[in-house]
Design a protein around this motif. Structure first.
Motif, PDB file in Angstrom:
ATOM      1  N   LEU A  86      30.920   5.831   3.697  1.00 34.74           N
ATOM      2  CA  LEU A  86      31.847   6.579   4.544  1.00 34.74           C
ATOM      3  C   LEU A  86      33.098   5.773   4.855  1.00 34.74           C
ATOM      4  O   LEU A  86      34.215   6.303   4.829  1.00 34.74           O
ATOM      5  N   LEU A  90      36.929   6.875   4.049  1.00 39.35           N
ATOM      6  CA  LEU A  90      37.905   7.028   5.127  1.00 39.35           C
ATOM      7  C   LEU A  90      39.187   6.265   4.811  1.00 39.35           C
ATOM      8  O   LEU A  90      40.297   6.791   4.986  1.00 39.35           O
ATOM      9  N   CYS A 275      33.885  12.418   6.777  1.00 36.13           N
ATOM     10  CA  CYS A 275      35.222  11.836   6.625  1.00 36.13           C
ATOM     11  C   CYS A 275      36.293  12.815   7.089  1.00 36.13           C
ATOM     12  O   CYS A 275      37.193  12.454   7.864  1.00 36.13           O
TER      13      CYS A 275
END
Length: 333
Positions: A86, A90, A275
Motif C-alpha cells: 500500500l 500511495l 489507496c
C-alpha cells in the motif's frame, strides 16, 4: 393470534391466576399499538438526529476552515512503510496524480522509484533514535513534511499469546504503535507552528474487533486507534487534520499466508481501493474516519453488545479460523 397473546397467556400457567379480563384483551393490544407506533416514530427520528444530523453538523463545524489542497507543489509527503504494498502504491499514485514538491519514503527495505520526486530513506520506525536522526536529515535535505501517512506495519506469527516469542510481541508493538509517537514527535511541532498539515493513520478492523492468534497485532492496532483519537483531541481548533483508516483484510503480502474463509461475507480489499480512499481524504482536506469495506462499520458496534454476540459474529465471519490457518506462515512486513 396477537389479540389473544396477553399477560394471562404468559403468566397464567405459572400463577394459575387471570390478570386481565379476557373481554378486554383485544383492547389491550389496540391501546398498545396506538402507544408504540408514535413511540417507534420518535425512536426512529431520534436515531436519525443523533446518529445523522448532529454528527454532520459537528463535522462541518470541526472542518469549517478546511480547504482542499490547491497547490500540491508546496506539499511534502512522508510515507512510512512506503517501499512495498500500500505504501508504495500511495507514493506512486500521489506522484503521478498530484506531483507534490517531494515524497519521502521511510522503510527498512531498499527500493527504487521511477519518479525522481520520491526519495527513499532507510529507517526502522520502531527505533526512536533512528527516527530522530533520519528526521533531522529529512528536514535538512527535503524540508518539513506537511502530510504524514503512518502506513508501516508488521504482523507476528499467528500463535497463541503464550506461544508468541517476547521479542515478536515487542517488535509488533514498536513498529505498529510506538512508531506513531516517534514520527509525531519528530514532525508535528512544525505542523503546529505553521498551523498546516494532515496526518493519516492506517489502523485496522482488528483494532476494533480482535481475532484469535493475533493478539499482539490486534492490541497494537487498538492502540493506534487510541493514539489517533487522543492526538485528534489535542489538535482540535487547529488546521492540522487527522484521518484514520480502518480497512478490513487487504490483498497485500502481510497476510499472504492466510486462507480467506468467507470472501462473500468479508471480501478482501484491493490495495488500490485503500489507496484511492486515502488520496481522496487528502484531497478533501478534512478530518475524518474511513471504514473499508462496508462490513467494517459494524466492528466498533460489537463493543456495545453482549460479548456472546461478538463472539458469534467472529465465528460466523471466519476471523478466528483465518488466523489459525495462517499459523504456520512466516511473519510479513
Amino acid at each position: 393470534m396477537a389479540p389473544f397473546l396477553t399477560v394471562d397467556t404468559v403468566l397464567g400457567p405459572m400463577y394459575e391466576v387471570a390478570f386481565v379480563n379476557p373481554y378486554t384483551a383485544p383492547v389491550f393490544w389496540v391501546v398498545l399499538s396506538l402507544i408504540l407506533v408514535p413511540f417507534a416514530q420518535i425512536i426512529l427520528w431520534s436515531t436519525c438526529i443523533i446518529f445523522g444530523a448532529i454528527p454532520a453538523i459537528l463535522h462541518m463545524y470541526r472542518n469549517r476552515n478546511a480547504r482542499p489542497i490547491n497547490d500540491w507543489s508546496k506539499e511534502t509527503v512522508l510515507i512510512t512503510g512506503g517501499s512495498h504494498g500500500l505504501g508504495k502504491q500511495l507514493a506512486e499514485t500521489l506522484a503521478y496524480k498530484h506531483a507534490p514538491k517531494k515524497i519521502v519514503v521511510l522503510d527498512v527495505r531498499p527500493t527504487t522509484f521511477n519518479d525522481g520526486s520520491i526519495s527513499y530513506y532507510e529507517c526502522d520506525v520502531g527505533d526512536q533514535q533512528m527516527v530522530q536522526k533520519v528526521a533531522e536529515r529529512i528536514i535538512r535535505e527535503e524540508g518539513h513534511p506537511t502530510i504524514i501517512i503512518n502506513n508501516a506495519g508488521i504482523v507476528s506469527h499467528a500463535l497463541s499469546v503464550v506461544d508468541t516469542p517476547e521479542e515478536e510481541i515487542a517488535r509488533v508493538i514498536k513498529v505498529n504503535l510506538l512508531a506513531q509517537f516517534w514520527i509525531a514527535k519528530a514532525f508535528l511541532p512544525n505542523m503546529r507552528k505553521t498551523d498546516h498539515g494532515h496526518i493519516v493513520t492506517v489502523s485496522s478492523v482488528l483494532g476494533s474487533s480482535a481475532a484469535a492468534f493475533a493478539a499482539a497485532y490486534c492490541a497494537s492496532k487498538s492502540g493506534v486507534t487510541g493514539f489517533h483519537e487522543g492526538l485528534r483531541q489535542e489538535l482540535l481548533g487547529t488546521n492540522v487534520r487527522m484521518t484514520c483508516v480502518y480497512p478490513g483484510l487487504i490483498d497485500t503480502g502481510m497476510f499472504s499466508g492466510m486462507v480467506h474463509q468467507r470472501p462473500w461475507l468479508t471480501p478482501p480489499l484491493k490495495t488500490s481501493e485503500v489507496c484511492n480512499a486515502i488520496v481522496t481524504a487528502l484531497e478533501v482536506g478534512r478530518s475524518r474516519d474511513v471504514f473499508l469495506p462496508l462490513y467494517t462499520y459494524i466492528a466498533p458496534l460489537l463493543r456495545f453488545l453482549p460479548i456472546e454476540f461478538g463472539d458469534a459474529v467472529r465465528q460466523m465471519s471466519g476471523a478466528n479460523q483465518e488466523m489459525l490457518a495462517y499459523k504456520y506462515s512466516a511473519s510479513a512486513t
